[in-house]
Design an enzyme around this catalytic site. Structure first.
Site, PDB file in Angstrom:
ATOM      1  N   ASP A  65       8.361   0.596  11.266  1.00 38.85           N
ATOM      2  CA  ASP A  65       8.917   1.073  12.534  1.00 38.85           C
ATOM      3  C   ASP A  65       9.835   2.271  12.333  1.00 38.85           C
ATOM      4  OD1 ASP A  65       7.534  -0.803  13.975  1.00 38.85           O
ATOM      5  OD2 ASP A  65       9.255  -2.105  14.368  1.00 38.85           O
ATOM      6  N   HIS A 119      14.958  -1.882  -6.754  1.00 36.42           N
ATOM      7  CA  HIS A 119      15.898  -1.747  -7.866  1.00 36.42           C
ATOM      8  C   HIS A 119      16.908  -0.635  -7.569  1.00 36.42           C
ATOM      9  CE1 HIS A 119      13.982  -4.671 -10.431  1.00 36.42           C
ATOM     10  NE2 HIS A 119      12.815  -4.079 -10.274  1.00 36.42           N
ATOM     11  N   ASP A 121       7.960  -4.482 -16.037  1.00 35.49           N
ATOM     12  CA  ASP A 121       7.792  -5.914 -15.825  1.00 35.49           C
ATOM     13  C   ASP A 121       6.566  -6.447 -16.553  1.00 35.49           C
ATOM     14  OD1 ASP A 121       9.879  -7.071 -13.935  1.00 35.49           O
ATOM     15  OD2 ASP A 121       9.300  -5.261 -12.861  1.00 35.49           O
ATOM     16  N   GLU A 137       2.210  -6.136 -11.836  1.00 35.23           N
ATOM     17  CA  GLU A 137       3.167  -5.913 -12.915  1.00 35.23           C
ATOM     18  C   GLU A 137       3.403  -7.123 -13.813  1.00 35.23           C
ATOM     19  OE1 GLU A 137       6.922  -4.778 -11.135  1.00 35.23           O
ATOM     20  OE2 GLU A 137       6.359  -5.726  -9.254  1.00 35.23           O
ATOM     21  N   ARG A 177       9.329   1.596  -1.127  1.00 34.31           N
ATOM     22  CA  ARG A 177       9.116   0.316  -1.798  1.00 34.31           C
ATOM     23  C   ARG A 177      10.107  -0.707  -1.244  1.00 34.31           C
ATOM     24  NH1 ARG A 177       8.985  -1.094  -8.267  1.00 34.31           N
ATOM     25  NH2 ARG A 177      11.157  -0.386  -8.248  1.00 34.31           N
TER      26      ARG A 177
END
Length: 254
Positions: A87, A48, A177, A151, A73
């Protein structure tokens, strides 16, 4: 050069609650300022926010000198995307919108090297200190921390199956959510939503899986901690900025 240890993963196993903050502003200076504030951990959010994969690297570098541990995230639970974040040096990932044990198993496979998983092998990445960490691919799995975000009401129905998947280190409950899925969009403080969150914390505690959440309601955060939540985010950078700016402007307009 040795393999970097995952401080967050080790601290998650302790008894003290861990306090965090949400980072959504794609600027190294903003991340560096947050990293020096004294939080235990910080989410670098690409779901987001406008932060793209390549922009995560300088944010991780900006936070690296500080004791605040970064959790990245990704935008989605995708093997190729997860590989890129790992990585770049992310050691803890928060994967959003996990709905089933099958999705949890896919997430575990994505963060592990073969033969236990599907993570692609590269030897000159930042995660391996550009090839300077001996036997990185053989040792990296032990320092990766996987947090799954649950969520929706449907996901809560499968909470034990998701959280009990081997390789899952913790579960993060997403109030916003969850509220929408329960028919209360924009009302994460609705009594039914709060009851569901507290019940989830109880259920996770019963199976020994650390529970986390984001709440900007201090009173409810304390209730969650009393119920056994192990890691809680208490603010979002953009909201802090906007509220402080609005308050300052309002004080002079009054």
């Amino acid at each position: 050069m040795d393999l970097p240890q995952n401080r967050f993963k080790r601290r998650l196993r302790g008894s003290d609650p861990l306090f965090g903050i949400w980072s959504t502003i794609p600027d190294p200076m903003a991340v560096e300022a947050l990293a020096g504030a004294g939080f235990d951990w910080m989410v670098i959010d690409t779901e987001h926010s406008s932060v793209e994969v390549a922009e995560v690297l300088p944010l991780l570098q900006a936070a690296a000198p500080y004791p605040t541990d970064c959790i990245v995230r990704p935008v989605v639970n995708d093997t190729a995307l997860i590989k890129r974040h790992l990585d770049q040096g992310a050691q803890t990932l928060l994967l959003p919108y996990i709905q089933s044990r099958e999705e949890a198993e896919a997430a575990v496979a994505a963060v592990r090297y073969p033969p236990l998983g599907l993570r692609g092998v590269a030897t000159t990445t930042r995660a391996a200190r550009y090839g300077r960490v001996p036997d990185y691919a053989a040792r990296a799995d032990a320092e990766i921390c996987l947090v799954l975000q649950v969520e929706t009401a449907a996901a809560l129905d499968r909470l034990e199956a998701i959280a009990g998947t081997e390789g899952v280190d913790a579960v993060f409950i997403g109030p916003a959510d969850l509220a929408a899925s329960m028919g209360h969009p924009g009302q994460s403080g609705h009594p039914e939503v709060r009851d569901a969150i507290l019940a989830a914390i109880d259920r996770l505690g019963a199976i020994g899986v650390p529970a986390g959440l984001l709440s900007q309601d201090a009173a409810f955060t304390r209730i969650c901690l009393d119920r056994g939540a192990r890691f809680v985010a208490t603010g979002i950078d953009m909201r802090l900025l906007v509220r402080a700016a609005d308050a300052l402007a309002g004080a002079f307009r009054a």
